[in-house]
Design a protein around this motif. Sequence first.
Motif, PDB file in Angstrom:
ATOM      1  N   ILE A 204       8.758  -2.422  -6.779  1.00 42.87           N
ATOM      2  CA  ILE A 204       7.331  -2.097  -6.821  1.00 42.87           C
ATOM      3  C   ILE A 204       6.710  -2.252  -5.431  1.00 42.87           C
ATOM      4  N   ASP A 205       7.050  -3.338  -4.743  1.00 41.64           N
ATOM      5  CA  ASP A 205       6.515  -3.566  -3.397  1.00 41.64           C
ATOM      6  C   ASP A 205       6.965  -2.480  -2.432  1.00 41.64           C
ATOM      7  N   LEU A 206       8.240  -2.056  -2.555  1.00 42.88           N
ATOM      8  CA  LEU A 206       8.748  -0.976  -1.701  1.00 42.88           C
ATOM      9  C   LEU A 206       8.016   0.324  -1.987  1.00 42.88           C
ATOM     10  N   TRP A 207       7.807   0.621  -3.273  1.00 42.13           N
ATOM     11  CA  TRP A 207       7.096   1.840  -3.654  1.00 42.13           C
ATOM     12  C   TRP A 207       5.679   1.831  -3.098  1.00 42.13           C
ATOM     13  N   ARG A 208       5.012   0.696  -3.216  1.00 42.66           N
ATOM     14  CA  ARG A 208       3.642   0.596  -2.727  1.00 42.66           C
ATOM     15  C   ARG A 208       3.568   0.761  -1.218  1.00 42.66           C
ATOM     16  N   GLU A 209       4.509   0.157  -0.506  1.00 44.30           N
ATOM     17  CA  GLU A 209       4.532   0.307   0.948  1.00 44.30           C
ATOM     18  C   GLU A 209       4.769   1.769   1.338  1.00 44.30           C
ATOM     19  N   LYS A 210       5.698   2.404   0.637  1.00 44.79           N
ATOM     20  CA  LYS A 210       6.018   3.798   0.937  1.00 44.79           C
ATOM     21  C   LYS A 210       4.837   4.709   0.641  1.00 44.79           C
ATOM     22  N   GLU A 211       4.194   4.503  -0.497  1.00 48.84           N
ATOM     23  CA  GLU A 211       3.062   5.359  -0.862  1.00 48.84           C
ATOM     24  C   GLU A 211       1.842   5.093   0.016  1.00 48.84           C
TER      25      GLU A 211
END
Length: 245
Positions: A204-211
Amino acid sequence: MKIDILTLFPDMFSGVLGESIMKKAQEKVKVTFNVIDFRKYADNKHLKVDDYPYGGGAGMVLMPQPIFAAVDDLTKEKIKKPRIILMCPQGATFTQEKAEELAAEDHLIFICGHYEGYDERIREHLITDEISIGDYVLTGGELAAMVITDSVVRLLPGVLGNEDSPVKDSHSSGLLEHPHYTRPANFNGLDVPEVLLSGNHKNIDLWREKESLRRTLKRRPDMLDKIKLSDQQKKWIKEFEAENI
């Protein structure tokens, strides 16, 4: 924090300072507001605070005496000089970085002007900061002072319910904030991204950083020039560009 606001229209602030986060911040004793009609500091019979400009020209100019007298009264027992902020369209553009800087202070004084402008001696010999909230002109400094006050007070420790909120705000990290979703997981056939339902906080943290990076590249690419990108972020940018973002 103590915030003094010098204005000719104190009633303008009652709604903003008496509701929502500003109200809660006062209830939590994180900030005190003192809204002052600086007209009462005028030393003339009719409490006049403005006059015609020397040399002629349109409009009226705020006289130095009431402003100097008000600031002197507010600071006469202070050992440390507070930040004295002049609201003016000629000032430096307000940013999140400036909000964070001001949030570290104990005492702020805002000066809200009206009419054509200020006597230059106020600008040269009294203030510590001159701030604008954008390249446009308002009828007075009150609305700008409200914007800056809100931006600063919400950063004070304990004001917001979630201590991570101000840290992850748009602009605080150098990037725009990632997209948010809430219930229901499916609304009119529109689904929440599956990763957010997975319970895997690392993903989730990776997705948020990417988005967050994707959104910044799409909406405010100029912001990327001001931060140091990680190798992973550089790879993501190449992906976005290959996908036309």
